[in-house]
Design a protein around this motif. Structure first.
Motif, mmCIF file in Angstrom:
data_model
loop_
_atom_site.group_PDB
_atom_site.id
_atom_site.type_symbol
_atom_site.label_atom_id
_atom_site.label_comp_id
_atom_site.label_asym_id
_atom_site.label_seq_id
_atom_site.Cartn_x
_atom_site.Cartn_y
_atom_site.Cartn_z
ATOM 1 N N PRO A 66 0.801 -1.226 0.000
ATOM 2 C CA PRO A 66 0.000 0.000 0.000
ATOM 3 C C PRO A 66 0.834 1.275 0.000
ATOM 4 O O PRO A 66 0.391 2.309 -0.503
ATOM 5 C CB PRO A 66 -0.823 -0.119 1.284
ATOM 6 C CG PRO A 66 -0.855 -1.576 1.598
ATOM 7 C CD PRO A 66 0.452 -2.110 1.130
ATOM 8 N N ARG A 67 2.037 1.205 0.565
ATOM 9 C CA ARG A 67 2.897 2.385 0.634
ATOM 10 C C ARG A 67 4.067 2.298 -0.330
ATOM 11 O O ARG A 67 5.071 2.975 -0.173
ATOM 12 C CB ARG A 67 3.393 2.585 2.065
ATOM 13 C CG ARG A 67 2.274 2.892 3.055
ATOM 14 C CD ARG A 67 2.813 3.086 4.456
ATOM 15 N NE ARG A 67 3.882 4.086 4.466
ATOM 16 C CZ ARG A 67 4.873 4.098 5.343
ATOM 17 N NH1 ARG A 67 4.941 3.151 6.281
ATOM 18 N NH2 ARG A 67 5.807 5.023 5.294
ATOM 19 N N GLY A 68 3.925 1.470 -1.340
ATOM 20 C CA GLY A 68 4.970 1.365 -2.348
ATOM 21 C C GLY A 68 5.899 0.193 -2.107
ATOM 22 O O GLY A 68 5.522 -0.789 -1.460
ATOM 23 N N PRO A 69 7.141 0.255 -2.621
ATOM 24 C CA PRO A 69 8.093 -0.849 -2.488
ATOM 25 C C PRO A 69 8.304 -1.237 -1.027
ATOM 26 O O PRO A 69 8.328 -0.378 -0.137
ATOM 27 C CB PRO A 69 9.377 -0.280 -3.094
ATOM 28 C CG PRO A 69 8.900 0.746 -4.068
ATOM 29 C CD PRO A 69 7.687 1.358 -3.437
ATOM 30 N N GLU A 70 8.448 -2.529 -0.793
ATOM 31 C CA GLU A 70 8.648 -3.026 0.563
ATOM 32 C C GLU A 70 9.520 -4.274 0.545
ATOM 33 O O GLU A 70 9.735 -4.885 -0.510
ATOM 34 C CB GLU A 70 7.301 -3.334 1.233
ATOM 35 C CG GLU A 70 6.466 -4.361 0.500
ATOM 36 C CD GLU A 70 5.077 -4.546 1.121
ATOM 37 O OE1 GLU A 70 4.644 -3.667 1.880
ATOM 38 O OE2 GLU A 70 4.441 -5.577 0.822
ATOM 39 N N LEU A 71 10.023 -4.641 1.723
ATOM 40 C CA LEU A 71 10.845 -5.834 1.897
ATOM 41 C C LEU A 71 10.162 -6.791 2.860
ATOM 42 O O LEU A 71 9.523 -6.366 3.822
ATOM 43 C CB LEU A 71 12.223 -5.467 2.457
ATOM 44 C CG LEU A 71 13.321 -5.045 1.486
ATOM 45 C CD1 LEU A 71 14.578 -4.661 2.263
ATOM 46 C CD2 LEU A 71 13.644 -6.156 0.497
ATOM 47 N N LEU A 72 10.330 -8.089 2.612
ATOM 48 C CA LEU A 72 9.790 -9.113 3.505
ATOM 49 C C LEU A 72 10.856 -9.486 4.535
ATOM 50 O O LEU A 72 11.980 -9.844 4.180
ATOM 51 C CB LEU A 72 9.396 -10.363 2.718
ATOM 52 C CG LEU A 72 8.865 -11.533 3.553
ATOM 53 C CD1 LEU A 72 7.505 -11.186 4.168
ATOM 54 C CD2 LEU A 72 8.752 -12.802 2.704
ATOM 55 N N LEU A 73 10.492 -9.405 5.811
ATOM 56 C CA LEU A 73 11.391 -9.788 6.887
ATOM 57 C C LEU A 73 10.664 -10.717 7.849
ATOM 58 O O LEU A 73 9.434 -10.836 7.815
ATOM 59 C CB LEU A 73 11.885 -8.556 7.658
ATOM 60 C CG LEU A 73 12.756 -7.549 6.905
ATOM 61 C CD1 LEU A 73 13.094 -6.378 7.814
ATOM 62 C CD2 LEU A 73 14.025 -8.208 6.377
ATOM 63 N N MET A 74 11.403 -11.365 8.697
ATOM 64 C CA MET A 74 10.845 -12.218 9.737
ATOM 65 C C MET A 74 11.647 -12.008 11.011
ATOM 66 O O MET A 74 12.771 -11.510 10.969
ATOM 67 C CB MET A 74 10.885 -13.690 9.327
ATOM 68 C CG MET A 74 12.235 -14.160 8.821
ATOM 69 S SD MET A 74 12.328 -15.925 8.519
ATOM 70 C CE MET A 74 12.734 -16.510 10.163
ATOM 71 N N GLU A 75 11.058 -12.347 12.125
ATOM 72 C CA GLU A 75 11.757 -12.265 13.407
ATOM 73 C C GLU A 75 11.987 -13.680 13.914
ATOM 74 O O GLU A 75 11.045 -14.468 14.044
ATOM 75 C CB GLU A 75 10.930 -11.480 14.411
ATOM 76 C CG GLU A 75 11.657 -11.208 15.715
ATOM 77 C CD GLU A 75 10.842 -10.304 16.626
ATOM 78 O OE1 GLU A 75 10.633 -10.695 17.789
ATOM 79 O OE2 GLU A 75 10.412 -9.231 16.159
ATOM 80 N N ARG A 76 13.229 -14.010 14.142
ATOM 81 C CA ARG A 76 13.578 -15.355 14.575
ATOM 82 C C ARG A 76 13.106 -15.612 16.002
ATOM 83 O O ARG A 76 13.066 -14.706 16.823
ATOM 84 C CB ARG A 76 15.094 -15.555 14.470
ATOM 85 C CG ARG A 76 15.605 -15.513 13.031
ATOM 86 C CD ARG A 76 17.109 -15.460 12.965
ATOM 87 N NE ARG A 76 17.729 -16.602 13.606
ATOM 88 C CZ ARG A 76 17.906 -17.785 13.018
ATOM 89 N NH1 ARG A 76 17.480 -17.981 11.791
ATOM 90 N NH2 ARG A 76 18.500 -18.763 13.663
ATOM 91 N N ALA A 77 12.736 -16.846 16.278
ATOM 92 C CA ALA A 77 12.261 -17.213 17.614
ATOM 93 C C ALA A 77 13.347 -16.946 18.654
ATOM 94 O O ALA A 77 14.540 -17.134 18.402
ATOM 95 C CB ALA A 77 11.853 -18.679 17.637
ATOM 96 N N GLY A 78 12.932 -16.539 19.841
ATOM 97 C CA GLY A 78 13.878 -16.211 20.892
ATOM 98 C C GLY A 78 14.575 -17.404 21.496
ATOM 99 O O GLY A 78 15.540 -17.251 22.244
ATOM 100 N N THR A 79 14.122 -18.611 21.165
ATOM 101 C CA THR A 79 14.703 -19.821 21.737
ATOM 102 C C THR A 79 15.768 -20.454 20.844
ATOM 103 O O THR A 79 16.365 -21.457 21.232
ATOM 104 C CB THR A 79 13.602 -20.855 21.991
ATOM 105 O OG1 THR A 79 12.874 -21.079 20.773
ATOM 106 C CG2 THR A 79 12.638 -20.363 23.057
ATOM 107 N N LEU A 80 16.008 -19.883 19.672
ATOM 108 C CA LEU A 80 16.993 -20.473 18.762
ATOM 109 C C LEU A 80 18.404 -20.308 19.307
ATOM 110 O O LEU A 80 18.709 -19.380 20.048
ATOM 111 C CB LEU A 80 16.886 -19.821 17.382
ATOM 112 C CG LEU A 80 15.593 -20.101 16.608
ATOM 113 C CD1 LEU A 80 15.580 -19.309 15.312
ATOM 114 C CD2 LEU A 80 15.459 -21.592 16.315
ATOM 115 N N ARG A 81 19.295 -21.213 18.881
ATOM 116 C CA ARG A 81 20.678 -21.205 19.375
ATOM 117 C C ARG A 81 21.475 -20.043 18.807
ATOM 118 O O ARG A 81 22.351 -19.500 19.473
ATOM 119 C CB ARG A 81 21.363 -22.528 19.028
ATOM 120 C CG ARG A 81 20.833 -23.720 19.807
ATOM 121 C CD ARG A 81 21.471 -25.013 19.326
ATOM 122 N NE ARG A 81 22.925 -24.969 19.363
ATOM 123 C CZ ARG A 81 23.712 -25.898 18.839
ATOM 124 N NH1 ARG A 81 23.182 -26.937 18.205
ATOM 125 N NH2 ARG A 81 25.028 -25.802 18.929
#
Length: 240
Positions: free
Chosen positions: A71-86
């Protein structure tokens, strides 16, 4: 066998005979032209001081840097890694991970396959809606010993995305490029060991480390970077 041209990362960009992901710039929106040019010309040292060890050490991996249009133009896909990962727990990141044997040759089609596969596994992304249009030079993450190939994609047909496995991913979100270039969202992160790096305060998250470094360089070499206050510092947690 792969038909195509050799890119800056040493990955063959083209169509593999018998099928598999391809890299093509045909039909991209005009606003991606600066990213295409940057991907073709940028040198490894211009992206990071951390480059793959010359002795071949490191685990081969890939990330998908996926550009879409929201809706606001170009964008990037990101994710947040789980806090329990090594490793890299709780950090915002690009979708991605280590290459599997079935992904193919790590010097040709492997990173392309891995970037799409990992994105699908982590976010539910439909790979058929993605056009791969470039590959950046391989980089290195010393703390996890990953040799990372950043793969550039155009999300021409968006599909629903979200957390697939809560044990790996805390959330999935998109960030407008306008927010990433906004000087008000830019900071310098300060690691407890004294290391300084670029950061972005977007979507209730602090993007830092490898992901922020790559975004910072893409914005710079694409000519999208705007002047920002580098003295505005944000300390990272002690366990970062």
């Amino acid at each position: 066998m792969t038909r195509g041209t050799r890119d800056e990362a040493g990955v063959t960009a083209g169509v593999r005979e018998g099928g598999g992901p391809a890299v093509t710039t045909a039909g991209l929106p005009d606003w991606l032209d600066p990213v295409v040019r940057a991907a073709r010309t940028v040198e490894p040292r211009q992206l990071s001081r951390f480059l793959p060890p010359e002795d071949g050490r490191g685990r081969q991996s890939a990330v998908l840097i996926l550009f879409g249009e929201g809706p606001r133009g170009p964008e990037l896909l990101l994710m947040e890694r789980a806090g329990t990962l090594r490793s890299h727990a709780g950090q915002p990141s690009f979708p991605g991970g280590a290459l599997d044997p079935e992904d193919g040759d790590p010097h040709t089609i492997g990173p392309l396959s891995a970037a799409l596969r990992e994105a699908e596994e982590e976010t539910g992304l439909d790979p058929s809606g993605v056009q791969l249009f470039g590959v950046l030079p391989r980089l290195y993450i010393p703390v996890s010993e990953f040799v990372v190939t950043p793969v550039l994609g155009w999300w021409h047909t968006p599909s629903p995305v979200g957390v697939v496995d809560p044990a790996e991913t805390a959330r999935v979100f998109t960030v407008p490029v306008a927010d990433l270039t906004d000087p008000g969202h830019r900071v310098t992160t300060v690691h407890p060991r004294g290391h300084l790096g670029p950061g972005f305060t977007v979507e209730s998250a602090l993007v830092w480390g490898f992901t922020a470094g790559v975004i910072d360089r893409i914005l710079h070499f694409a000519g999208w970077e705007r002047p920002w206050d580098r003295s505005r510092q944000v300390p990272l947690d002690w366990h970062a």
